[in-house]
Design a protein around this motif. Sequence first.
Motif, PDB file in Angstrom:
ATOM      1  N   TYR A   1       2.819  -0.163   2.141  1.00  0.00           N
ATOM      2  CA  TYR A   1       4.165   0.410   1.685  1.00  0.00           C
ATOM      3  C   TYR A   1       4.303  -0.360   0.148  1.00  0.00           C
ATOM      4  CZ  TYR A   1       8.941   1.632   0.446  1.00  0.00           C
ATOM      5  OH  TYR A   1      10.241   2.224  -0.010  1.00  0.00           O
ATOM      6  N   TRP A   2       4.276   0.524  -0.842  1.00  0.00           N
ATOM      7  CA  TRP A   2       4.467   0.101  -2.282  1.00  0.00           C
ATOM      8  C   TRP A   2       5.169   0.928  -3.072  1.00  0.00           C
ATOM      9  CZ3 TRP A   2       0.956   1.468  -6.723  1.00  0.00           C
ATOM     10  CH2 TRP A   2       1.222   0.548  -7.754  1.00  0.00           C
ATOM     11  N   ASN A   3       6.198   0.401  -3.803  1.00  0.00           N
ATOM     12  CA  ASN A   3       6.892   1.176  -4.788  1.00  0.00           C
ATOM     13  C   ASN A   3       7.615   2.468  -4.256  1.00  0.00           C
ATOM     14  OD1 ASN A   3       6.709  -0.916  -6.741  1.00  0.00           O
ATOM     15  ND2 ASN A   3       5.269   0.160  -8.065  1.00  0.00           N
ATOM     16  N   GLY A   4       7.836   2.280  -3.140  1.00  0.00           N
ATOM     17  CA  GLY A   4       8.523   3.762  -2.426  1.00  0.00           C
ATOM     18  C   GLY A   4       7.682   4.610  -1.823  1.00  0.00           C
ATOM     19  N   ASP A   5       6.312   4.265  -1.933  1.00  0.00           N
ATOM     20  CA  ASP A   5       5.545   5.254  -1.187  1.00  0.00           C
ATOM     21  C   ASP A   5       4.747   4.469  -0.125  1.00  0.00           C
ATOM     22  OD1 ASP A   5       5.938   7.572  -3.197  1.00  0.00           O
ATOM     23  OD2 ASP A   5       5.456   6.059  -4.470  1.00  0.00           O
ATOM     24  N   VAL A   6       4.056   5.331   0.871  1.00  0.00           N
ATOM     25  CA  VAL A   6       3.163   4.931   1.870  1.00  0.00           C
ATOM     26  C   VAL A   6       1.762   5.064   1.283  1.00  0.00           C
ATOM     27  CG1 VAL A   6       2.368   5.214   4.094  1.00  0.00           C
ATOM     28  CG2 VAL A   6       4.839   5.189   3.870  1.00  0.00           C
ATOM     29  N   TYR A   7       0.891   4.195   1.419  1.00  0.00           N
ATOM     30  CA  TYR A   7      -0.495   4.456   0.876  1.00  0.00           C
ATOM     31  C   TYR A   7      -1.177   4.093   2.293  1.00  0.00           C
ATOM     32  CZ  TYR A   7       0.741   4.401  -3.885  1.00  0.00           C
ATOM     33  OH  TYR A   7       1.604   4.762  -5.322  1.00  0.00           O
TER      34      TYR A   7
ATOM     35  N   GLY B   1       0.468  11.077   2.242  1.00  0.00           N
ATOM     36  CA  GLY B   1      -0.407  12.124   2.785  1.00  0.00           C
ATOM     37  C   GLY B   1      -1.335  12.821   1.532  1.00  0.00           C
ATOM     38  N   VAL B   2      -1.144  12.529   0.327  1.00  0.00           N
ATOM     39  CA  VAL B   2      -2.051  13.232  -0.615  1.00  0.00           C
ATOM     40  C   VAL B   2      -3.234  12.399  -1.012  1.00  0.00           C
ATOM     41  CG1 VAL B   2      -1.788  14.338  -2.724  1.00  0.00           C
ATOM     42  CG2 VAL B   2       0.201  14.566  -1.426  1.00  0.00           C
TER      43      VAL B   2
ATOM     44  N   PRO C   1      -4.696   2.408  20.662  1.00  0.00           N
ATOM     45  CA  PRO C   1      -5.537   2.626  19.448  1.00  0.00           C
ATOM     46  C   PRO C   1      -4.882   2.731  18.205  1.00  0.00           C
ATOM     47  CG  PRO C   1      -5.019   4.687  20.891  1.00  0.00           C
ATOM     48  CD  PRO C   1      -4.437   3.476  21.362  1.00  0.00           C
ATOM     49  N   ILE C   2      -4.154   1.749  17.797  1.00  0.00           N
ATOM     50  CA  ILE C   2      -3.453   1.689  16.788  1.00  0.00           C
ATOM     51  C   ILE C   2      -4.029   0.401  15.831  1.00  0.00           C
ATOM     52  CG2 ILE C   2      -1.145   1.229  15.520  1.00  0.00           C
ATOM     53  CD1 ILE C   2      -1.422   3.782  16.677  1.00  0.00           C
ATOM     54  N   VAL C   3      -4.390   0.513  14.479  1.00  0.00           N
ATOM     55  CA  VAL C   3      -5.319  -0.203  13.645  1.00  0.00           C
ATOM     56  C   VAL C   3      -4.219  -0.846  12.639  1.00  0.00           C
ATOM     57  CG1 VAL C   3      -7.157   0.939  14.184  1.00  0.00           C
ATOM     58  CG2 VAL C   3      -6.026   1.574  12.175  1.00  0.00           C
ATOM     59  N   ALA C   4      -2.957  -0.155  12.246  1.00  0.00           N
ATOM     60  CA  ALA C   4      -2.270  -0.846  11.094  1.00  0.00           C
ATOM     61  C   ALA C   4      -0.912  -0.013  11.196  1.00  0.00           C
ATOM     62  CB  ALA C   4      -3.018  -0.454   9.809  1.00  0.00           C
ATOM     63  N   SER C   5      -0.017  -1.191  10.595  1.00  0.00           N
ATOM     64  CA  SER C   5       1.445  -0.461  10.567  1.00  0.00           C
ATOM     65  C   SER C   5       2.167  -0.815   9.100  1.00  0.00           C
ATOM     66  CB  SER C   5       2.089  -1.437  11.701  1.00  0.00           C
ATOM     67  OG  SER C   5       2.028  -2.720  11.299  1.00  0.00           O
ATOM     68  N   THR C   6       3.010  -0.073   8.766  1.00  0.00           N
ATOM     69  CA  THR C   6       3.895  -0.280   7.862  1.00  0.00           C
ATOM     70  C   THR C   6       5.174   0.524   8.019  1.00  0.00           C
ATOM     71  OG1 THR C   6       3.875  -0.186   5.301  1.00  0.00           O
ATOM     72  CG2 THR C   6       3.016   1.784   6.395  1.00  0.00           C
ATOM     73  N   TYR C   7       5.823   0.830   6.899  1.00  0.00           N
ATOM     74  CA  TYR C   7       7.220   1.505   6.874  1.00  0.00           C
ATOM     75  C   TYR C   7       7.264   2.511   5.841  1.00  0.00           C
ATOM     76  CZ  TYR C   7       8.202  -2.453   3.741  1.00  0.00           C
ATOM     77  OH  TYR C   7       8.517  -3.223   2.897  1.00  0.00           O
ATOM     78  N   ASN C   8       8.381   3.369   5.725  1.00  0.00           N
ATOM     79  CA  ASN C   8       8.538   3.928   4.700  1.00  0.00           C
ATOM     80  C   ASN C   8       9.786   3.650   3.812  1.00  0.00           C
ATOM     81  OD1 ASN C   8      10.222   5.254   6.360  1.00  0.00           O
ATOM     82  ND2 ASN C   8       9.000   7.053   6.710  1.00  0.00           N
TER      83      ASN C   8
END
Length: 474
Positions: free
Chosen positions: A74-80, A91-92, A341-348
């Motif tokens: 999560y960076w500058n308000g967006d999920v990468y 998602g883009v 089967p999860i490899v990474a986590s973040t937040y939005n």
Amino acid sequence: MAQGQTQYQSVALPPRLPLVVVTSNRGHSVNKDARLVNCYIEVTKEGELDIYKRPGLSSYAHIAPGQVGRGMFYWNGDVYAIYGNSLFKNGVNVGTGLDTTGGMYRFDAILGATPKLILGNGKKAYAYDTVGGLTADLHSINVDYPSETVKGFAYLNGPIYVMQPTAHVWGSKPNSVSVAGDWDPLNFIRAQIEPDAGVFMSKQLVYVVALKQWSTEYFFDAGNATGSPLGPVQGMKVHYGCAHADSVQKIDDVLGFLSTNQTASLQVLMLDQGSFRVVSTPSIDRLLKGINTTTIYSWQLKMNGHSFYVITFKEGNLTLSYDITQDLWFQWTDHNGNYFPIVASTYNSAQEHILQHENNGYAYKIDSNTYKDLNEPIVLDIITPPFDADTYRRKQLNTMKFVGDQVEGSVLQVRRTDDDYQTWSAWRSVDLNIESPILTNCGTFRKRAYQLRHMKDTAFRLRAVEVQYDIGTL
């Protein structure tokens, strides 16, 4: 008479079944002995211990169908997120051609007139900003950027720091990494208290942290005018190193990772400002002994006052979750009982917790008010330790009462083993929606363990199992 009163009291107020257990495997397998699966524990203000179902998954976005997940941030308000060889923003697709040979990516960021996201997997490193997009590999822009680094970055007071496997720590120009000349060939320092190789680069508070094979070293910004600005922090060397770069997670500025030292014994360590704590128990260490560490995933989750460090050994078909708050370990699985089967986590930006699937191109939301994984049930298992009521006399178990939440549609399945987990009885069902859920006529035993299973799409909280039995002879 006193003996008779003691006998009467022991029968009238028997101990509850032990539910809150430490994983107690005797060997390398999780298929025997006490454990808690797909759940976690919470302590009430009154000191009671409640068992809850682990949070469930719901669909968030199908970003790249069939593509391998390689990291989220999560960076500058967006999920990468990286799927396959592409970087996605909310998602883009915002860039392709990323290296896929180095496995999972790690992220950091720098400030400056044009803030940049930094991403790398040890083989290659890239920069991204919303103006210029995704740059080519940093080494191709500036040959002074190391051709190979370990995973992880450390941003400190402007520069971003990376480390080579040779344990050389390199720094960039302040807030600039992707322009020719950003990496000075003299701007390096070596982590050389011990001769072991570098494994992972991180930061903790105002320190750059070099995790190596069997040791860890700290550096601070010494403000040196030439060469590297960094200087070693004397007295903060740790005699544990990192066994696998993909095991490292920073949780509330504490580093958790799969550790080893020169004894080559795998343990899980929490590292905080030079102080370390081994958090894996002897039973967990037995599970780790000899486990295949070829592919490891790790991620973190902070929810409802709990902080979880989650580590998966893919080839070992095992996912372990450590609740830092309660200092307890659990096993988390998919609905078939395999690794999670999860490899990474973040937040939005809405503070929703987002997880990345291993290989189907999905991102999921995880929430404690979701009681299944998409359309699949969460199979919660409580396998108790053997129970003998502090006597080897035969016991006639008349009634078991289940103390927990009364929820419509909630059903608990119960079975027992009287021969040390070798064979099990048939399942019996308990309706948890009634005021007093009980099982009667539960047989005779000397020593017994139970398996309690919940699979319904409902909330679940179990506090205790109370028993009423008569004591017989030896």
